[in-house]
Write a protein that holds these residues in place. Structure first.
Motif, short mmCIF file in Angstrom:
data_model
loop_
_atom_site.label_atom_id
_atom_site.label_comp_id
_atom_site.label_asym_id
_atom_site.label_seq_id
_atom_site.Cartn_x
_atom_site.Cartn_y
_atom_site.Cartn_z
N LEU A 127 2.66 12.12 -2.85
CA LEU A 127 2.19 12.81 -4.63
C LEU A 127 3.41 14.30 -4.55
O LEU A 127 3.11 14.98 -3.42
CB LEU A 127 1.32 13.34 -4.96
CG LEU A 127 0.99 13.68 -6.19
CD1 LEU A 127 1.57 13.55 -6.95
CD2 LEU A 127 -0.46 14.40 -6.74
N LYS A 128 4.06 14.43 -4.97
CA LYS A 128 5.65 14.95 -4.48
C LYS A 128 4.57 16.60 -5.61
O LYS A 128 5.07 17.67 -4.63
CB LYS A 128 6.51 14.74 -5.27
CG LYS A 128 7.88 14.06 -4.25
CD LYS A 128 8.89 14.05 -4.86
CE LYS A 128 9.20 12.98 -4.25
NZ LYS A 128 11.07 12.90 -4.57
N GLN A 129 3.85 16.26 -7.04
CA GLN A 129 3.53 17.66 -7.23
C GLN A 129 2.78 17.43 -8.58
O GLN A 129 2.92 16.31 -9.54
CB GLN A 129 4.90 18.21 -8.09
CG GLN A 129 4.78 19.38 -8.49
CD GLN A 129 6.47 20.65 -9.58
OE1 GLN A 129 6.45 18.80 -10.03
NE2 GLN A 129 5.93 21.64 -9.24
N PHE A 130 1.76 17.81 -8.14
CA PHE A 130 0.54 17.83 -9.11
C PHE A 130 0.21 19.53 -10.31
O PHE A 130 0.57 20.75 -10.00
CB PHE A 130 -0.61 17.90 -8.62
CG PHE A 130 -1.97 17.37 -9.67
CD1 PHE A 130 -2.47 16.01 -10.69
CD2 PHE A 130 -2.41 18.63 -9.12
CE1 PHE A 130 -3.14 16.23 -11.15
CE2 PHE A 130 -3.34 18.52 -10.48
CZ PHE A 130 -4.02 17.76 -11.57
N VAL A 131 0.98 19.43 -11.11
CA VAL A 131 0.44 20.43 -11.90
C VAL A 131 -0.33 20.68 -13.09
O VAL A 131 -0.61 19.02 -13.81
CB VAL A 131 2.00 20.37 -12.50
CG1 VAL A 131 2.19 21.63 -13.11
CG2 VAL A 131 3.71 20.53 -11.65
N GLY B 64 0.32 -1.16 -0.10
CA GLY B 64 -0.12 0.17 0.31
C GLY B 64 1.06 1.16 -0.23
O GLY B 64 0.07 2.12 0.30
N ASN B 65 1.85 1.45 -0.22
CA ASN B 65 2.92 2.04 -0.40
C ASN B 65 3.33 2.78 -1.47
O ASN B 65 4.05 2.11 -1.70
CB ASN B 65 3.90 2.31 0.01
CG ASN B 65 4.13 2.02 2.33
OD1 ASN B 65 3.97 2.66 2.78
ND2 ASN B 65 4.62 0.61 2.83
N ILE B 66 2.31 3.72 -1.50
CA ILE B 66 2.41 4.32 -2.69
C ILE B 66 2.89 5.82 -3.20
O ILE B 66 2.55 6.62 -2.30
CB ILE B 66 0.96 4.26 -3.77
CG1 ILE B 66 0.54 3.21 -3.16
CG2 ILE B 66 1.78 4.80 -5.39
CD1 ILE B 66 1.22 2.09 -4.08
N GLY B 67 4.46 5.72 -4.17
CA GLY B 67 5.32 7.28 -4.21
C GLY B 67 4.83 7.65 -5.57
O GLY B 67 5.35 6.69 -6.76
N ILE B 68 4.50 9.03 -5.66
CA ILE B 68 3.62 9.20 -7.26
C ILE B 68 5.46 10.84 -6.68
O ILE B 68 5.23 11.58 -6.48
CB ILE B 68 2.69 9.57 -7.47
CG1 ILE B 68 2.07 8.56 -7.72
CG2 ILE B 68 2.79 10.45 -9.22
CD1 ILE B 68 0.74 8.85 -7.91
N ASP B 69 6.31 10.88 -8.19
CA ASP B 69 7.18 12.19 -8.17
C ASP B 69 6.28 13.18 -8.90
O ASP B 69 6.23 14.30 -7.33
CB ASP B 69 8.03 11.93 -8.88
CG ASP B 69 9.08 10.97 -7.77
OD1 ASP B 69 8.97 10.99 -6.76
OD2 ASP B 69 9.99 10.30 -8.83
N ARG B 70 5.84 12.72 -9.65
CA ARG B 70 4.72 14.59 -10.05
C ARG B 70 3.80 13.28 -10.88
O ARG B 70 4.07 12.52 -11.78
CB ARG B 70 5.62 14.78 -11.20
CG ARG B 70 5.75 15.99 -12.26
CD ARG B 70 6.66 16.78 -12.61
NE ARG B 70 6.36 17.54 -13.74
CZ ARG B 70 6.27 19.17 -13.55
NH1 ARG B 70 7.06 19.60 -12.35
NH2 ARG B 70 6.29 20.00 -14.57
N ILE B 71 3.32 14.44 -11.38
CA ILE B 71 1.12 14.29 -12.32
C ILE B 71 1.48 15.21 -13.06
O ILE B 71 1.51 16.49 -12.27
CB ILE B 71 0.86 13.75 -11.78
CG1 ILE B 71 -0.02 12.18 -10.92
CG2 ILE B 71 -0.75 13.80 -13.06
CD1 ILE B 71 -0.67 12.17 -10.15
#
Length: 302
Positions: free
Chosen positions: A107-111, A47-54
């Motif tokens: 989520l580090k960044q959503f642009v 369950g550990n989900i990491g998203i750098d950027r969307i």
């Protein structure tokens, strides 16, 4: 993955281009020229989900309501008319509980870059048109902790968006208000049942422009708000927390509006400094005349 437990790790990039969604009449509903997702090393089964950027580039969204009161998005599929919502939700909750996965998503960044949004509402005598151009959004530091029932966001920022709202006499229908009240009540009950909370450390918009144009009563009443900047700090679902608010804007070139201070939602109290200078308040007339026997012909607020 933890020792002795199965694991499924994933990482990589996904790029989708030229996404198109059209209505049954062939008119556009949504356009996404480019959608990119950068997935960090993630353990799916734990369950550990990491998203750098969307990142969304130049998305477009079109909402239309015809004179019969039907929105175009509701015509994309045949929705069941009978009420099965409660059972569906209960079943979904049961399935979610049985997974046993303690989801933790970062989520580090959503642009969003150069977005466009259109609403054409023909239910009114004079169709109302709402448009958003050059919409940009930058969201940083998002953490969704499902076991802890908490969503935290470090910063939400938007810059340089243009908004236009053109309309005549708006049709305030009682049947339109009733579902709105029911929706608010349902949202409140859902929040109490799930126990989810949120914390946004800072939310800000800078250099927005808003154009209001009322075409009722034979002559246009135009209000232009330029250089709109709004900053909100410490926004939280914990209503006893103090929220810091600041607002600055120019109104119809010669007017200025400033607001700054602290606000508590429960109990409702605030320490706010307001500064209005040369603000023409005639634009409020069409929005209050159905509720107040008052006619505003000419007025400045200082």
């Amino acid at each position: 993955a933890e020792s002795g437990k199965p694991g499924l790790t994933m990482a990589g990039n996904v790029l989708l281009e030229s996404l198109v969604l059209d209505g049954a009449d062939g008119h556009p509903v949504a356009r996404i020229p480019s959608l990119g997702v950068d997935l960090a090393q993630s353990d799916i089964l734990s369950g550990n989900i990491g998203i750098d950027r969307i990142e969304l580039k130049s998305p477009e969204l079109y909402l239309d309501r015809n004179r019969a009161g039907v929105w175009n998005v509701l015509q994309l599929a045949d929705f069941p008319q009978d009420k099965k919502t409660d059972k569906a939700v209960s079943a979904g909750e049961d399935n979610a509980d049985k997974t046993g996965i303690p989801w933790h998503v970062t989520l580090k960044q959503f642009v969003v870059r150069d977005g466009m949004f259109r609403i054409n509402d023909q239910i009114h005598v004079v169709p109302a048109n709402f448009s958003v151009d050059h919409f940009g959004l930058n969201v940083e530091g998002v953490v969704l902790d499902v076991p802890g029932r908490l969503l935290t966001v470090e910063k939400i920022a938007s810059d340089g968006t243009d908004i236009r709202f053109l309309h005549g006499k708006l049709k305030w229908q009682q049947e339109a208000r009733t579902p709105a009240r029911a929706l608010r009540q349902a949202a409140s009950e859902a929040g109490e049942q799930t126990g989810f909370g949120f914390q946004v450390n800072r939310a800000e918009i800078r250099d927005w422009s808003i154009h209001f144009e009322n075409r009722d009563a034979g002559m246009k009443v135009v209000t232009d708000v330029d250089g709109l900047t709004v900053i909100v700090d410490n926004l939280s679902s914990e209503q006893d927390r103090t929220v810091q608010v600041a607002l600055d804007a120019k109104v119809n070139q010669r007017g200025t509006l400033s607001l700054a201070g602290n606000l508590n939602l429960s109990p409702l109290k605030g320490d706010i400094d307001l500064d209005f200078r040369n603000v023409d308040v005639r634009f409020v007339q069409p929005y209050i005349e159905d509720f107040v026997n008052l006619s505003v012909r000419q007025a400045d607020l200082t």
